[in-house]
Design a protein around this motif. Structure first.
Motif, PDB file in Angstrom:
ATOM      1  N   THR A 282       0.816  -1.218   0.000  1.00  0.00           N
ATOM      2  CA  THR A 282       0.000   0.000   0.000  1.00  0.00           C
ATOM      3  C   THR A 282       0.850   1.268   0.000  1.00  0.00           C
ATOM      4  O   THR A 282       0.307   2.369  -0.031  1.00  0.00           O
ATOM      5  CB  THR A 282      -0.917   0.008   1.228  1.00  0.00           C
ATOM      6  N   ILE A 285       0.170   3.817  -2.942  1.00  0.00           N
ATOM      7  CA  ILE A 285      -1.214   4.152  -3.305  1.00  0.00           C
ATOM      8  C   ILE A 285      -1.636   5.450  -2.632  1.00  0.00           C
ATOM      9  O   ILE A 285      -1.518   5.608  -1.412  1.00  0.00           O
ATOM     10  CB  ILE A 285      -2.171   3.011  -2.918  1.00  0.00           C
ATOM     11  N   GLU A 287      -4.884   6.928  -3.684  1.00  0.00           N
ATOM     12  CA  GLU A 287      -6.331   6.732  -3.578  1.00  0.00           C
ATOM     13  C   GLU A 287      -6.659   5.374  -4.176  1.00  0.00           C
ATOM     14  O   GLU A 287      -6.218   5.048  -5.276  1.00  0.00           O
ATOM     15  CB  GLU A 287      -7.100   7.832  -4.329  1.00  0.00           C
ATOM     16  N   GLY A 288      -7.435   4.567  -3.436  1.00  0.00           N
ATOM     17  CA  GLY A 288      -7.855   3.273  -3.936  1.00  0.00           C
ATOM     18  C   GLY A 288      -7.331   2.133  -3.075  1.00  0.00           C
ATOM     19  O   GLY A 288      -6.587   2.326  -2.124  1.00  0.00           O
ATOM     20  N   GLU A 289      -7.750   0.929  -3.437  1.00  0.00           N
ATOM     21  CA  GLU A 289      -7.401  -0.285  -2.705  1.00  0.00           C
ATOM     22  C   GLU A 289      -6.211  -0.970  -3.371  1.00  0.00           C
ATOM     23  O   GLU A 289      -6.071  -0.944  -4.592  1.00  0.00           O
ATOM     24  CB  GLU A 289      -8.617  -1.225  -2.699  1.00  0.00           C
ATOM     25  N   VAL A 305      -8.197  -1.814 -13.318  1.00  0.00           N
ATOM     26  CA  VAL A 305      -8.664  -1.116 -12.109  1.00  0.00           C
ATOM     27  C   VAL A 305      -8.038   0.278 -12.066  1.00  0.00           C
ATOM     28  O   VAL A 305      -6.821   0.431 -12.202  1.00  0.00           O
ATOM     29  CB  VAL A 305      -8.297  -1.904 -10.845  1.00  0.00           C
ATOM     30  N   LYS A 306      -8.874   1.282 -11.856  1.00  0.00           N
ATOM     31  CA  LYS A 306      -8.388   2.660 -11.783  1.00  0.00           C
ATOM     32  C   LYS A 306      -7.999   3.012 -10.351  1.00  0.00           C
ATOM     33  O   LYS A 306      -8.683   2.633  -9.403  1.00  0.00           O
ATOM     34  CB  LYS A 306      -9.464   3.632 -12.267  1.00  0.00           C
ATOM     35  N   MET A 307      -6.913   3.724 -10.204  1.00  0.00           N
ATOM     36  CA  MET A 307      -6.498   4.230  -8.896  1.00  0.00           C
ATOM     37  C   MET A 307      -5.509   5.371  -9.093  1.00  0.00           C
ATOM     38  O   MET A 307      -5.125   5.680 -10.232  1.00  0.00           O
ATOM     39  CB  MET A 307      -5.874   3.114  -8.060  1.00  0.00           C
ATOM     40  N   LYS A 308      -5.089   5.971  -7.994  1.00  0.00           N
ATOM     41  CA  LYS A 308      -4.112   7.056  -8.032  1.00  0.00           C
ATOM     42  C   LYS A 308      -2.901   6.635  -7.212  1.00  0.00           C
ATOM     43  O   LYS A 308      -3.050   6.121  -6.101  1.00  0.00           O
ATOM     44  CB  LYS A 308      -4.711   8.354  -7.497  1.00  0.00           C
ATOM     45  N   LYS A 313      -0.347  11.857  -7.025  1.00  0.00           N
ATOM     46  CA  LYS A 313      -1.667  11.257  -7.255  1.00  0.00           C
ATOM     47  C   LYS A 313      -1.925  11.026  -8.744  1.00  0.00           C
ATOM     48  O   LYS A 313      -2.954  11.429  -9.287  1.00  0.00           O
ATOM     49  CB  LYS A 313      -2.766  12.117  -6.640  1.00  0.00           C
ATOM     50  N   GLU A 315      -3.102   9.382 -11.982  1.00  0.00           N
ATOM     51  CA  GLU A 315      -4.217   8.487 -12.278  1.00  0.00           C
ATOM     52  C   GLU A 315      -3.734   7.389 -13.223  1.00  0.00           C
ATOM     53  O   GLU A 315      -3.188   7.667 -14.291  1.00  0.00           O
ATOM     54  CB  GLU A 315      -5.367   9.263 -12.904  1.00  0.00           C
TER      55      GLU A 315
END
Length: 684
Positions: A282, A285, A287-289, A305-308, A313, A315
């Motif tokens: 983690t 990361i 933002e996101g799981e 899967v989208k995340m930041k 941050k 994308e």
């Protein structure tokens, strides 16, 4: 062998007994004593020797030697008086000393035996081989590890010269040189490789007593070293491949700790190796799981899967897969793609499509959305038309998708690999339309190009040409188009020589051609040529059940155009759209949805009622009332339609403060067509 009687079973007699038992020249037959509990008697009994306390009874003729070990003069004198017997006198003090010497000797021997046993245990349990030789080169020590490594048993090697067992041995050289040889490699006869250290054994006077060698089997070590070298080469190659990849890659172990990242990963996330490797999955990361942890829990890959990630941050889109070796989960590997890069590629693709839009059809029948009965019938007719070379006439209101059908018909025909030319007949002035369609010869008019110019029909040879708003053609152009359809040839403007062409014509119109024939604005013979295979595309108000699927499709299209992530409409918004009659059809629906999405906030995912502009929906009573008014004011259907059309034009003009361009755009007609209708209805 001499038969012996020992008189006296004390310490002296016991010592004499032990000594004589080790000799092959004497046989101790009896041992006697004046005491019944003398220790020598018990010892003799265990050896199977006759014992007694009345020694006088044993002075028989079969005795060769009588040993007196009591130290008693009386016993000594009696024994000496025995006729023909050899007697040995051992005084008590001497017997005691002798006994102590024997005990010490036995204790020393026992200790030496124990030490020798310990030495043998230690040497035989060594993992290393150990061989010792004397000064003549004869093997005098050979442990079990030496047996295993050399492959020769101990009993076959002991007391033989070292070169008979190991021909390549250098122990004789060590005897001669008196020097130690350390860590020397040697190849044995059985193919094994050993590493050996050899040392001479030298006494205080400098005499060589022998030599010994300690050696280790390095065959397995060498093989393991080769395997390790190969593994390191493979690891180095894999790391080089990962580092050279332009895709950002991260690897974690089965506990979710970072193992490896490549340079592309650092460029994308802005994180260095020490910030990720050895840290929890983690750590990168924002933002996101963590998809690494999810994959480690489920043992299933995840895609798209989208995340930041990272401090900025960034994308991204993540694909993660588990790493399973021999059925055991060893970790997971993730590939990260920059969304902005994907967006740039999408934009470039869209620009490329725009460039080739005039050269090929970009839609197929799969792009036609609708499951209503009217739409299915139109699609089936279009598919049938695609399989034939016949001219197709697409009829329907503005915004129903006539151009979409034209693209699909071309792509569904045998001409799909040839050009698809689109012409909006209302968008080109009458003076230019003829020369654009049929081309012109050099000098045909002032400003004509040197050598002339090909027309669009010639450009579309062996392909298809789509003539949109065919009802706007002038009478002269209609005549030339009729010649193309009848004879399959054209004549350039200013030319006399006909040019044969093979073109599939797909025409479209949203006007009443039959009324044009009556009014004299459209040729009847051209109408029958064009109307060979008419396909009527239903208006949106006649297939409202298709609105949900159309909205879904259009929202996805607008998302791509505007870079948004709108997921759909709320129930109330969809119900509101279903009540509207959509005079502008699908084009108007796309316009409304696009306008709603533009004014939505970034965090909003669903189009709701407040986002949709006022559509001026009318209920059934209003429509019924307007219809009754039209019927009262007009006597036939044509007049009612014209009256209704006139009212819509006036209302829209008033809404746009007389702006004709906005009015034409909102009504979905060309500016030229709007002027024509305003003149017809005498609208100022």
């Amino acid at each position: 062998m001499q038969s012996v009687l020992i008189v006296g079973a004390g310490k002296g007699g016991s010592a004499m007994l032990r000594m004589l038992m080790h000799s092959e020249m004497f046989l101790v037959k009896r041992i006697v004593d004046i005491r019944e509990d003398a220790p020598g008697l018990k010892f003799a009994t265990t050896l199977g020797i006759d014992t007694g306390v009345k020694w006088q009874d044993y002075l028989s003729d079969d005795l060769d030697i009588i040993i007196e070990a009591t130290g008693s003069d009386e016993v000594f004198q009696a024994i000496r008086g025995a006729k023909g017997k050899k007697t040995v006198l051992v005084p008590g003090s001497v017997a005691s000393i002798f006994a102590r010497l024997v005990e010490k000797h036995e204790a020393l021997i026992s200790k030496l035996q124990q030490e020798s046993h310990k030495r043998d245990l230690i040497f035989n349990n060594l993992h290393d081989g150990l061989i010792g030789i004397d000064s003549a080169g004869i093997i005098n020590f050979y442990n079990k590890s030496a047996e295993k490594i050399v492959g020769v048993r101990k009993k076959e090697a002991l007391h033989k010269h070292i070169l008979e067992t190991i021909p390549s041995s250098r122990l004789p050289n060590v005897l001669h040189s008196k020097r130690v040889e350390k860590n020397s490699e040697l190849l044995l006869e059985n193919g094994k490789r050993v590493i050996s250290t050899r040392s001479p054994i030298i006494d205080e006077d400098g005499n060589v007593l022998g030599a010994f060698s300690v050696f280790k089997d390095i065959t397995e070590v060498m093989n393991l070293a080769e395997e390790v070298t190969n593994l390191k080469e493979i690891q180095s190659m894999l790391e080089s491949i990962i580092q050279s990849s332009d895709d950002a890659i991260s690897v974690v172990d089965e506990f979710g700790r970072g193992l490896m990242i490549n340079r592309a990963y650092s460029r994308l996330t802005g994180l260095k190796e020490e910030q990720v490797v050895g840290k929890p999955a983690t750590a990168d990361i924002s933002e996101g799981e963590s998809m690494h942890m999810k994959v480690l829990e489920t043992r299933r890959a995840v895609r798209g899967v989208k995340m930041k990630v990272g401090p900025s941050k960034r994308e991204v889109i993540v694909n993660v897969a588990p790493v399973i070796v021999d059925g055991k989960l060893k970790g997971s590997v993730g590939v990260i793609h920059d969304v902005s890069e994907i967006q740039n590629l999408t934009n470039e693709l869209n620009r490329a499509r725009q460039i080739i839009r005039t050269l090929e059809a970009k839609y197929s029948f799969d792009d036609i959305i609708g499951s209503s009965e009217e739409m299915r019938l139109a699609v089936e007719q279009a598919k049938l038309g695609a399989r034939t070379p016949a001219t197709v006439l697409l009829r329907g209101e503005s915004g129903t998708g006539k151009e979409l059908f034209a693209h699909a018909i071309h792509n569904g025909s045998e001409r799909k690999y040839n050009k698809f030319i689109r012409v909006n007949c209302a968008a080109i002035s009458e003076t230019l339309l003829e020369s654009e369609l049929f081309g012109y010869e050099e000098g045909a008019f002032s400003g004509a190009k040197h050598g002339g110019k090909k027309g669009l029909f010639e450009e579309a040879n062996n392909g298809s040409i789509f003539l949109d708003e065919i009802g706007e053609l002038s009478a002269n152009t209609q005549a030339k188009l009729l010649r193309v359809l009848q004879e399959g040839e054209i004549v350039r403007v200013g030319g006399t020589k006909p040019i044969s062409i093979n073109v599939r014509v797909i025409a479209a119109t949203n006007v009443n051609l039959e009324k044009g024939i009556v009014d004299g604005t459209f040729r009847e013979d051209l109408y029958y040529r064009l109307n060979r295979m008419p396909i009527h595309i239903p208006s949106l108000r006649k297939r409202k059940e298709d609105i949900p699927s159309l909205c879904h499709h259009l929202i996805q299209k607008i998302n791509q155009d505007y870079g948004r992530t709108i997921e759909g409409l709320t129930e109330s918004a969809l119900t509101y759209l279903m009540k509207y009659d959509w005079p502008g059809n699908v084009r108007e629906l796309e316009n409304i949805l696009g306008r709603a999405i533009i004014f939505m906030n970034n965090h909003e995912l669903y189009i709701d009622l407040p986002h949709i502009p006022d559509l001026n929906t009318k209920n059934e009573e209003d429509i019924k009332e307007e219809t009754e008014m039209l019927i009262k004011e007009n006597s036939n259907l044509t007049e009612m339609l014209e009256s209704y059309e006139e009212g819509i034009i006036k209302k829209t003009l008033s809404k746009n403060n007389g702006n004709k361009t906005k009015t034409a755009k909102e009504l979905g007609v060309s500016i030229r067509n709007l002027y024509y209708k305003m003149q017809k209805y005498k609208i100022e």
